[in-house]
Design an enzyme around this catalytic site. Structure first.
Site, PDB file in Angstrom:
ATOM      1  N   ASP A  94     -11.466  27.963  10.183  1.00 41.50           N
ATOM      2  CA  ASP A  94     -12.175  27.095  11.125  1.00 41.50           C
ATOM      3  C   ASP A  94     -12.189  27.855  12.446  1.00 41.50           C
ATOM      4  O   ASP A  94     -11.134  28.062  13.066  1.00 41.50           O
ATOM      5  CB  ASP A  94     -11.435  25.760  11.268  1.00 41.50           C
ATOM      6  CG  ASP A  94     -12.137  24.812  12.236  1.00 41.50           C
ATOM      7  OD1 ASP A  94     -12.859  25.295  13.131  1.00 41.50           O
ATOM      8  OD2 ASP A  94     -11.944  23.593  12.112  1.00 41.50           O
ATOM      9  N   VAL A  95     -13.364  28.261  12.889  1.00 42.15           N
ATOM     10  CA  VAL A  95     -13.443  29.185  14.034  1.00 42.15           C
ATOM     11  C   VAL A  95     -12.952  28.567  15.339  1.00 42.15           C
ATOM     12  O   VAL A  95     -12.692  29.285  16.299  1.00 42.15           O
ATOM     13  CB  VAL A  95     -14.873  29.736  14.233  1.00 42.15           C
ATOM     14  CG1 VAL A  95     -15.302  30.565  13.026  1.00 42.15           C
ATOM     15  CG2 VAL A  95     -15.876  28.627  14.532  1.00 42.15           C
ATOM     16  N   ASN A 130     -20.803  34.070  12.892  1.00 38.61           N
ATOM     17  CA  ASN A 130     -22.028  33.356  12.479  1.00 38.61           C
ATOM     18  C   ASN A 130     -21.889  31.842  12.499  1.00 38.61           C
ATOM     19  O   ASN A 130     -22.890  31.140  12.657  1.00 38.61           O
ATOM     20  CB  ASN A 130     -22.407  33.825  11.061  1.00 38.61           C
ATOM     21  CG  ASN A 130     -23.433  32.906  10.421  1.00 38.61           C
ATOM     22  OD1 ASN A 130     -24.606  32.932  10.773  1.00 38.61           O
ATOM     23  ND2 ASN A 130     -22.976  32.055   9.485  1.00 38.61           N
ATOM     24  N   TYR A 188     -26.513  22.919  22.312  1.00 41.84           N
ATOM     25  CA  TYR A 188     -26.821  24.065  21.435  1.00 41.84           C
ATOM     26  C   TYR A 188     -27.403  25.199  22.282  1.00 41.84           C
ATOM     27  O   TYR A 188     -26.971  26.350  22.174  1.00 41.84           O
ATOM     28  CB  TYR A 188     -27.802  23.629  20.343  1.00 41.84           C
ATOM     29  CG  TYR A 188     -28.055  24.685  19.292  1.00 41.84           C
ATOM     30  CD1 TYR A 188     -27.122  24.954  18.294  1.00 41.84           C
ATOM     31  CD2 TYR A 188     -29.240  25.412  19.282  1.00 41.84           C
ATOM     32  CE1 TYR A 188     -27.358  25.921  17.325  1.00 41.84           C
ATOM     33  CE2 TYR A 188     -29.491  26.367  18.325  1.00 41.84           C
ATOM     34  CZ  TYR A 188     -28.543  26.617  17.337  1.00 41.84           C
ATOM     35  OH  TYR A 188     -28.793  27.579  16.383  1.00 41.84           O
ATOM     36  N   LYS A 190     -25.628  28.881  22.781  1.00 34.31           N
ATOM     37  CA  LYS A 190     -26.312  30.070  22.264  1.00 34.31           C
ATOM     38  C   LYS A 190     -26.692  31.026  23.394  1.00 34.31           C
ATOM     39  O   LYS A 190     -26.697  32.247  23.216  1.00 34.31           O
ATOM     40  CB  LYS A 190     -27.535  29.653  21.442  1.00 34.31           C
ATOM     41  CG  LYS A 190     -27.165  28.937  20.132  1.00 34.31           C
ATOM     42  CD  LYS A 190     -26.290  29.806  19.246  1.00 34.31           C
ATOM     43  CE  LYS A 190     -25.994  29.179  17.908  1.00 34.31           C
ATOM     44  NZ  LYS A 190     -25.152  30.025  17.042  1.00 34.31           N
ATOM     45  N   ILE A 203     -35.116  29.539  10.292  1.00 28.69           N
ATOM     46  CA  ILE A 203     -34.715  30.091   8.993  1.00 28.69           C
ATOM     47  C   ILE A 203     -34.465  28.950   8.013  1.00 28.69           C
ATOM     48  O   ILE A 203     -33.874  27.925   8.382  1.00 28.69           O
ATOM     49  CB  ILE A 203     -33.427  30.951   9.137  1.00 28.69           C
ATOM     50  CG1 ILE A 203     -33.583  31.995  10.261  1.00 28.69           C
ATOM     51  CG2 ILE A 203     -33.080  31.617   7.805  1.00 28.69           C
ATOM     52  CD1 ILE A 203     -34.733  32.955  10.131  1.00 28.69           C
ATOM     53  N   THR A 207     -31.346  23.668   8.410  1.00 31.39           N
ATOM     54  CA  THR A 207     -32.725  23.239   8.724  1.00 31.39           C
ATOM     55  C   THR A 207     -33.264  22.291   7.649  1.00 31.39           C
ATOM     56  O   THR A 207     -34.067  21.408   7.951  1.00 31.39           O
ATOM     57  CB  THR A 207     -33.659  24.457   8.900  1.00 31.39           C
ATOM     58  OG1 THR A 207     -33.487  25.360   7.808  1.00 31.39           O
ATOM     59  CG2 THR A 207     -33.376  25.172  10.199  1.00 31.39           C
TER      60      THR A 207
END
Ligand code: NAP
Length: 239
Positions: free
Chosen positions: A54-55, A81, A146, A150, A179, A184
């Site tokens: 878990d980052v 990622n 977000y 980013k 993507i 998505t």
């Protein structure tokens, strides 16, 4: 075998872009550790090791990086990622939602870089690839946090790139456009249609198209590239 013998850690690797990167790296001869909060079984190619990472958890990073160094003695590539999204505008965004997205998308990238840097500095080489987004460069209405995270990932990458250039470490950010992934696929079809309509190529990109960019950044083919933004977006940001 463009990554022959290289040791790579990819986060957010249980599906979508992360899984595509794991598969591409393994095809090119890398020894790959694939992190996610719930490592799946029966998904990865032979030779890929699924690890719980878990980052947002400092302790998980320490455990995983210690394990890789104990097993391989080095770490050549980190792909940060893992990422999540919420869609609220500023006026609708709760502090809880803000903190949750920052923890994964931004703090996770900081922790990942911090944990692999000692080994990369000692070995005098390494490639760190931080996955941002077209939304880290340009804005759409909505998804405030977000965008914030980013955007941060892009500048964090440039900052680390110039600090560690003398250690033989390259740090670049990767900016996918729209993507086709579980992320998505699970969002409002109206959002998807609008982004595809605004993409000059008029289609979604594939995870392999993003993985090919990550492969280039991970390999020695990109040896003169650091602090750069690699945009793979069907022309979206060219407009
Ligand atoms: P996805 O299909 O939702 O996959 C996300 C991955 O991240 C999963 O493997 C998930 O696995 C993992 N993850 C979530 N929370 C985590 C955490 N706290 N720690 C570790 N892993 C975690 O997303 P995607 O579309 O492949 O996106 C991957 C990256 O590309 C993200 O950073 C995203 O922002 C970025 N991106 C995507 C697009 C796009 O159009 N798809 C465009 C631009 C940028 P578990 O839940 O099992 O842990």
């Amino acid at each position: 075998m463009r990554l022959s013998g290289k040791v790579a850690l990819v986060t957010g690797a249980s599906r979508g872009i992360g899984l595509g990167i794991v598969e591409r790296f393994a095809e090119e001869g890398a020894i790959v550790y694939a992190g996610s909060t719930n490592p799946p079984t029966g998904v990865y190619p032979q030779g890929v090791t699924g690890v719980r990472l878990d980052v947002a958890q400092e302790g998980d990073w320490k455990t995983v990086v210690e394990r890789i160094l104990a097993e391989q003695g080095r770490i050549d590539v980190l792909v940060n990622n893992a990422g999540i999204i919420v869609y609220e505008c500023v006026h609708d965004l709760t502090l809880d939602a803000w903190n949750k997205v920052v923890a994964v998308n931004q703090t996770g990238v900081f922790l990942g870089m911090r944990e692999v840097l000692p080994a990369m500095r000692a070995q005098k080489s390494g490639s760190i690839i931080n996955v941002s987004s077209i939304w880290g460069v340009a804005a759409v209405a909505g998804a405030h946090v977000y965008h914030a995270t980013k955007g941060a990932v892009g500048v964090m990458s440039k900052n680390a790139a110039i600090i560690y250039v003398g250690d033989g470490i390259r740090v670049n950010s990767l900016h996918p456009g729209f993507i086709d992934t579980p992320l998505t696929q699970s969002q409002d079809p109206g959002i998807n249609a609008a982004v595809i309509a605004a993409t000059p190529m008029k289609r979604a990109g594939t995870t392999r198209e993003i993985a090919n960019g990550a492969l280039f950044l991970a390999s020695d083919e990109s040896s003169f590239m650091t602090g750069a933004e690699l945009v793979i977006d069907g022309g979206y940001l060219a407009q």
